[in-house]
Design a protein around this motif. Structure first.
Motif, PDB file in Angstrom:
ATOM      1  N   GLU A   1      56.126  43.405  13.604  1.00 28.70           N
ATOM      2  CA  GLU A   1      57.145  43.035  12.626  1.00 28.70           C
ATOM      3  C   GLU A   1      57.463  42.271  12.030  1.00 28.70           C
ATOM      4  OE1 GLU A   1      60.637  44.489  14.940  1.00 28.70           O
ATOM      5  OE2 GLU A   1      59.783  46.471  16.079  1.00 28.70           O
ATOM      6  N   ARG A   2      57.610  41.280  12.155  1.00 26.67           N
ATOM      7  CA  ARG A   2      57.370  39.817  11.244  1.00 26.67           C
ATOM      8  C   ARG A   2      56.545  38.865  11.549  1.00 26.67           C
ATOM      9  NH1 ARG A   2      62.585  39.968  15.271  1.00 26.67           N
ATOM     10  NH2 ARG A   2      61.256  40.811  17.213  1.00 26.67           N
ATOM     11  N   VAL A   3      56.892  38.579  10.460  1.00 33.63           N
ATOM     12  CA  VAL A   3      55.487  37.976  10.602  1.00 33.63           C
ATOM     13  C   VAL A   3      56.268  36.244   9.867  1.00 33.63           C
ATOM     14  CG1 VAL A   3      54.106  36.504   8.553  1.00 33.63           C
ATOM     15  CG2 VAL A   3      54.065  38.611   8.808  1.00 33.63           C
ATOM     16  N   PHE A   4      55.658  35.184  11.030  1.00 36.12           N
ATOM     17  CA  PHE A   4      56.019  33.996  11.163  1.00 36.12           C
ATOM     18  C   PHE A   4      55.959  32.524  10.721  1.00 36.12           C
ATOM     19  CE2 PHE A   4      57.543  36.262  14.655  1.00 36.12           C
ATOM     20  CZ  PHE A   4      58.462  36.323  14.301  1.00 36.12           C
ATOM     21  N   VAL A   5      56.053  31.716   9.645  1.00 36.42           N
ATOM     22  CA  VAL A   5      55.165  31.353   9.050  1.00 36.42           C
ATOM     23  C   VAL A   5      56.259  29.294   9.445  1.00 36.42           C
ATOM     24  CG1 VAL A   5      55.080  30.358   6.315  1.00 36.42           C
ATOM     25  CG2 VAL A   5      55.519  32.432   6.897  1.00 36.42           C
TER      26      VAL A   5
ATOM     27  N   VAL B   1      57.281  32.493  19.480  1.00 33.69           N
ATOM     28  CA  VAL B   1      57.090  32.281  18.952  1.00 33.69           C
ATOM     29  C   VAL B   1      56.627  30.448  19.120  1.00 33.69           C
ATOM     30  CG1 VAL B   1      56.667  30.750  16.685  1.00 33.69           C
ATOM     31  CG2 VAL B   1      58.526  32.865  17.286  1.00 33.69           C
ATOM     32  N   TYR B   2      55.459  30.409  19.067  1.00 32.18           N
ATOM     33  CA  TYR B   2      54.817  29.194  19.584  1.00 32.18           C
ATOM     34  C   TYR B   2      54.190  28.023  17.975  1.00 32.18           C
ATOM     35  CZ  TYR B   2      54.932  30.686  24.026  1.00 32.18           C
ATOM     36  OH  TYR B   2      55.454  32.218  24.979  1.00 32.18           O
ATOM     37  N   ALA B   3      54.970  26.937  18.475  1.00 34.08           N
ATOM     38  CA  ALA B   3      54.747  26.461  17.424  1.00 34.08           C
ATOM     39  C   ALA B   3      54.061  25.018  17.888  1.00 34.08           C
ATOM     40  CB  ALA B   3      56.187  25.632  16.641  1.00 34.08           C
ATOM     41  N   GLY B   4      53.149  24.664  17.093  1.00 31.63           N
ATOM     42  CA  GLY B   4      51.667  22.884  17.179  1.00 31.63           C
ATOM     43  C   GLY B   4      52.875  22.120  16.173  1.00 31.63           C
TER      44      GLY B   4
ATOM     45  N   GLU C   1      58.533  25.945  22.161  1.00 28.72           N
ATOM     46  CA  GLU C   1      58.393  27.275  22.817  1.00 28.72           C
ATOM     47  C   GLU C   1      59.779  27.925  21.753  1.00 28.72           C
ATOM     48  OE1 GLU C   1      57.388  30.162  26.117  1.00 28.72           O
ATOM     49  OE2 GLU C   1      59.465  29.210  26.082  1.00 28.72           O
ATOM     50  N   VAL C   2      59.498  28.678  20.911  1.00 27.63           N
ATOM     51  CA  VAL C   2      61.134  29.689  20.260  1.00 27.63           C
ATOM     52  C   VAL C   2      61.293  30.799  20.735  1.00 27.63           C
ATOM     53  CG1 VAL C   2      62.608  29.982  18.230  1.00 27.63           C
ATOM     54  CG2 VAL C   2      60.464  27.769  18.243  1.00 27.63           C
TER      55      VAL C   2
END
Length: 657
Positions: free
Chosen positions: A145-149, A190-193, A202-203
């Motif tokens: 559904e959503r694109v994460f950037v 969401v996992y952000a490096g 982790e978000v």
């Protein structure tokens, strides 16, 4: 004729090629106007830094962005290895990644922008810059559904809703971290490096709550979680600088494996047997089984970096079912069939593009030498014949070039590697230019400033990501012997150098490597005595200036320097700045300045250079300014005859006064 009496030009969108002499008999001749000529494009490059893969009922596709002064999205049919469309990305030069939603729509992050390509379309949709103030988009992922950037320089994550276009800004993911370098999505998270201190966060997608997943203790000194992919409940990360691959079980909440080193950038979606693939640093395609937790090398050797992975249906007996496909930095498609072990590498036919000029220098033989961003290379331009000689693989991204004693010296990013080029010999990769030193072990990264000091060459550097404290390094090109002095001016980088008699005059900038805030507020000048290995003086240059970007000694012995758009004269006896002139104004409220102006003295004594985006000459006695060109890049040099060369993006221009 005095400099201030010459014709001035406010803009060079169009330059007159000649001003006619006066028509009245006996009237004095009118000086010729400066003449600007487009020389050409010195560097062409085929570099794919980011790609993504997807399928629709109509076929299987790769979406690969070729970097250039304007980047191009290549839509590639992976079944036939052919480019179907090559679509420019307006206002963006390159991409580090994208993502494809379940309906086959491709989203591409490029520079600050987000683009969308719908299957079968003949154009790319420009969605603008959804996170104002962020200059770089790194990796993308989606949950259907959503694109994460992930972004730089604030280290944000934002989402773009595939159906409604709604944007949600999750803000800076972790205090003080400027990079969200990699990203993955799974199970409502969401996992952000992050970097420049490697960190995994982790978000929660709905609440925005975040928690750190601590790296194993022995890896907490790494700079980046550079790559990240999530498949089912298994999370893969590649760390930089070590390139170690770690595996985390999200259900168990623990790190379960270390898989050696990888070349990056991605880990593939699983095949029918739950194998995930990646390329090892040794150039072999590796398979990790999600159920068994086993690592198995395939027979595919000579495997390069993977700029994304996908699956294709080749409809051939040797290639049954789904075949793994990836694309390399150089645009080659690599195929591997898990059932038969069949493998091949095929050129997709992606075309190279003009590359942005990074540095130029007038050589000792009259040719003009240049290197490109980020592809590097070394190109020479011969003004006599008008010919370019491109050598795209011979050198990395040169931050600084110096012509000295018949050679060209280059400081190359990353790792502050040092090279010598003999212009009288053919360029041969690995031997000419030859590497004679490196400052990487000294935690230096970008050698912008270069000057000759007797038999040695001095380099001024910006340190590694996340660090303050550049260095002054004096290196003997013949032996590689080096002296490295870090923090000559504490917690500042060395951004300008010249040689004044037996001393080295240096200028600093308050910024270090990306990802760390400066602690000082004002740039300094310093004098270094190579004989005693000591700093003999340090002082201020221009109040409020945060970086000194160039220093030169004129033939008459006067010393000139610049900040960003401002020229100043320095008296080495009184050790004071005696004159300044602002050629182009500048607001120091910026993320960083490592370089800007370049200077040289023309045959008539004028001090010329690029002052930010303006090419100009300044009368050394009256300080009157003659503006010659505008809208230029921060790339400039002058040859022995006073002819100036500079860039606009990937184009090289010549100007005569």
């Amino acid at each position: 004729m005095p400099l201030q009496q010459r014709r001035r030009l406010a803009s060079v969108a169009v330059l007159a090629t000649l001003v006619a002499t006066a028509a009245v008999p006996g009237a004095p001749a009118v000086a010729a106007a400066p003449t600007e000529t487009l020389v050409g494009v010195p560097h062409h490059n085929l570099a794919i830094y980011g790609a993504t893969f997807g399928s629709t009922p109509a076929g299987d596709y790769a979406y690969a962005v070729a970097r250039g002064t304007t980047g191009v999205l290549n839509v590639i049919d992976t079944r036939t290895a052919t480019v179907l469309r090559a679509l420019p990305l307006p206002g963006a030069g390159g991409s580090w990644g994208g993502t494809v939603t379940p309906d086959g729509t491709a989203y591409i992050g490029a520079d600050s922008k987000l683009f969308r390509y719908r299957p079968g379309a003949d154009h790319v949709e420009d969605l603008g810059s959804p996170a104002p103030g962020e200059t770089t988009t790194w990796r993308l992922a989606n949950d259907g559904e959503r694109v994460f950037v992930g972004t730089f320089p604030t280290g944000k994550v934002y989402s773009f809703h595939h159906r409604t276009g709604a944007v949600r800004d999750y803000g800076q993911i972790w205090p003080g971290e400027q990079y969200v370098r990699s990203i993955g999505v799974a199970n409502g998270k969401v996992y952000a490096g992050l970097g420049t201190v490697a960190r995994l966060v982790e978000v929660d997608i709905e609440s925005g709550e975040r928690r750190e997943i601590p790296l194993p203790e022995q890896y907490r000194a790494e700079q980046f979680v550079y790559d990240l992919d999530v498949h089912q409940h298994t999370l893969f990360v590649r760390l930089a600088n070590s390139n170690r691959v770690l595996v985390h079980d999200l259900k168990a909440g623990r790190w379960i494996a270390e898989l050696g080193t990888a070349a990056g950038l991605n880990f593939s979606p699983p095949d029918a047997k739950k194998n995930v693939y990646f390329g090892s640093s040794a150039g072999r395609l590796m398979a990790y089984n999600l159920d068994a937790g086993t690592l198995t090398p395939t027979d595919f050797t000579g495997f390069g970096t993977a700029r994304g992975f996908g699956w294709a249906h080749l409809a051939d007996a040797e290639w049954p079912g789904r075949t793994l496909v990836t694309i390399s930095l150089s645009g080659n498609l690599s195929y591997y069939n898990p059932q038969t072990g069949a493998k091949k590498v095929v050129s997709a036919g992606v075309k190279g593009l003009p590359a942005q000029l990074q540095t130029i220098e007038a050589g000792p033989d009259g040719r003009i030498f240049s290197s490109a961003y980020p592809s590097g290379g070394i190109t020479s331009y011969d003004p006599v014949t008008g010919a370019f000689s491109e050598n795209p693989g011979a050198l990395g991204q040169a931050e600084g070039l110096l012509s000295y004693r018949g050679r060209i010296y280059a400081g190359v990013y990353p790792g502050a590697n040092l090279f010598e080029l003999d212009p009288a010999r053919p360029v041969v990769r690995g031997s000419n230019p030859r590497q004679f030193g490196s400052l990487g072990a000294d935690h230096q990264d970008r050698p912008f400033a270069v000057t000759g000091v007797g038999d040695r060459v001095a380099f001024g550097t910006i340190p590694e990501y996340g660090q303050l404290g550049g260095a002054l390094a004096l290196v003997d090109p013949a032996t590689g012997a080096k002296e490295v002095y870090r923090d000559v001016v504490p917690e500042q980088s060395v951004t300008a150098l010249t040689t004044v008699g037996s001393l080295v005059l240096g200028g600093t900038g308050i910024w270090g490597g990306l990802g760390v805030a400066p602690t000082r507020t004002e740039a300094k000048l310093f004098l270094w005595d190579p004989a005693t290995r000591t700093k003999v003086w340090e002082g201020a240059a221009i109040p409020g200036a945060k970086a000194i970007t160039r220093l030169i000694v004129a033939p008459d012995g006067r010393i000139w320097g610049s900040t960003v758009g401002t020229l100043f004269e320095f008296d080495p006896v009184s050790r004071t700045v005696v004159d300044t002139v602002e050629v182009e104004p500048f607001d120091w409220n910026v993320s960083h300045v490592w370089r800007s102006d370049h200077l040289a003295v023309a045959p008539d004594g004028a001090v010329c250079g690029n002052f930010r985006t303006t090419v100009a000459c300044v009368d050394p006695d009256t300080l009157s300014v003659q503006k010659l060109a505008t809208g230029t890049s921060d790339v400039w040099t002058m040859d022995a005859a006073g002819v100036m060369y500079y860039a606009r993006g990937g184009e090289l221009y010549r100007l005569t006064r």
